[in-house]
Design a protein around this motif. Sequence first.
Motif, short mmCIF file in Angstrom:
data_model
loop_
_atom_site.label_atom_id
_atom_site.label_comp_id
_atom_site.label_asym_id
_atom_site.label_seq_id
_atom_site.Cartn_x
_atom_site.Cartn_y
_atom_site.Cartn_z
N SER A 14 -12.08 5.90 23.61
CA SER A 14 -10.82 5.18 23.84
C SER A 14 -10.22 5.56 25.18
N ALA A 15 -10.26 6.84 25.50
CA ALA A 15 -9.73 7.30 26.79
C ALA A 15 -10.53 6.70 27.94
N ILE A 16 -11.85 6.64 27.78
CA ILE A 16 -12.71 6.05 28.81
C ILE A 16 -12.32 4.59 29.05
N ILE A 17 -12.11 3.87 27.96
CA ILE A 17 -11.76 2.46 28.09
C ILE A 17 -10.43 2.30 28.82
N VAL A 18 -9.43 3.05 28.41
CA VAL A 18 -8.11 2.93 29.03
C VAL A 18 -8.17 3.32 30.51
N ILE A 19 -8.78 4.45 30.78
CA ILE A 19 -8.88 4.90 32.17
C ILE A 19 -9.71 3.89 32.98
N GLY A 20 -10.80 3.43 32.40
CA GLY A 20 -11.65 2.46 33.09
C GLY A 20 -10.91 1.19 33.42
N LEU A 21 -10.13 0.70 32.48
CA LEU A 21 -9.36 -0.53 32.73
C LEU A 21 -8.33 -0.32 33.83
N VAL A 22 -7.68 0.84 33.82
CA VAL A 22 -6.68 1.12 34.86
C VAL A 22 -7.35 1.24 36.22
N THR A 102 -21.16 -1.34 34.28
CA THR A 102 -22.53 -1.52 34.77
C THR A 102 -22.58 -1.40 36.29
N LYS A 103 -21.65 -2.02 36.95
CA LYS A 103 -21.66 -2.01 38.42
C LYS A 103 -21.36 -0.62 38.98
N TYR A 104 -20.31 0.02 38.49
CA TYR A 104 -19.85 1.27 39.10
C TYR A 104 -20.30 2.52 38.35
N GLY A 105 -20.65 2.39 37.07
CA GLY A 105 -21.01 3.54 36.26
C GLY A 105 -19.77 4.25 35.74
N PRO A 106 -19.86 4.85 34.56
CA PRO A 106 -18.70 5.52 33.96
C PRO A 106 -18.14 6.65 34.82
N ALA A 107 -18.99 7.43 35.45
CA ALA A 107 -18.50 8.58 36.23
C ALA A 107 -17.58 8.13 37.36
N LYS A 108 -17.95 7.07 38.05
CA LYS A 108 -17.13 6.59 39.16
C LYS A 108 -15.84 5.95 38.65
N ILE A 110 -14.22 6.60 35.80
CA ILE A 110 -13.32 7.57 35.19
C ILE A 110 -12.87 8.62 36.20
N GLY A 111 -13.80 9.04 37.05
CA GLY A 111 -13.47 10.03 38.07
C GLY A 111 -13.19 11.40 37.46
N ASP A 112 -12.44 12.21 38.18
CA ASP A 112 -12.03 13.53 37.70
C ASP A 112 -13.22 14.40 37.27
N GLY A 113 -14.37 14.21 37.91
CA GLY A 113 -15.54 15.02 37.61
C GLY A 113 -16.28 14.62 36.34
N TYR A 114 -15.93 13.48 35.76
CA TYR A 114 -16.62 13.04 34.55
C TYR A 114 -18.10 12.89 34.84
N GLN A 115 -18.94 13.38 33.94
CA GLN A 115 -20.39 13.32 34.09
C GLN A 115 -20.98 12.30 33.12
N SER A 116 -21.91 11.52 33.61
CA SER A 116 -22.57 10.52 32.78
C SER A 116 -23.99 10.32 33.29
N ALA A 117 -24.90 10.09 32.35
CA ALA A 117 -26.28 9.76 32.72
C ALA A 117 -26.40 8.31 33.16
N MET A 118 -25.38 7.50 32.87
CA MET A 118 -25.39 6.09 33.23
C MET A 118 -25.06 5.93 34.70
N PRO A 119 -26.01 5.44 35.49
CA PRO A 119 -25.72 5.22 36.91
C PRO A 119 -24.94 3.93 37.12
N GLY A 120 -24.34 3.80 38.25
CA GLY A 120 -23.79 2.53 38.66
C GLY A 120 -24.90 1.73 39.34
N PHE A 121 -24.85 0.43 39.24
CA PHE A 121 -25.90 -0.42 39.79
C PHE A 121 -25.42 -1.24 40.98
N GLU A 122 -24.28 -0.87 41.58
CA GLU A 122 -23.74 -1.67 42.68
C GLU A 122 -24.65 -1.74 43.89
#
Length: 158
Positions: A14-22, A102-108, A110-122
Amino acid sequence: MKKKSIFAIGGALSAIIVIGLVVYGNSQTEDAGQVRLRPDDLQLVATGKKIYDANCASCHGRDFKGEPNWRERSDDGLLPAPPHDETGHTWHHPDDLLFALTKYGPAKMIGDGYQSAMPGFEDVLTDEEIIASLSYIKSRWPQEIRQRHDQMNQSAAR
């Protein structure tokens, strides 16, 4: 303990979604809200299958089942790839957010050092290729799920 883990993951998602939308909303042009998947466009879906198979299936599976235990962090602290079928959470997100993740990846996003194996595809896929791959995914969902996703998109557009 499993219930606590499920609630913690739910809260984190839920936090990822909210932060991602913002973040997404603050970083995109006014055209960004115009992203719409086209699961009934057979030519686009056929292209999307090729893109998905080449770029997504190695983690999310050709059958969309994702990686085992996708709700629990691996030993490396990362969440495994979730399924993209009706058992996963992909269909719970509007088109704009799916596109941005998909374009930016979760880490980008969300920011704040969030780590994800999902890359961005931009730097790998064009916007139309991302829409094609996501349209392919949506084309494989049961009709009821597709309708619910369409309703969510309509609500998000208001």
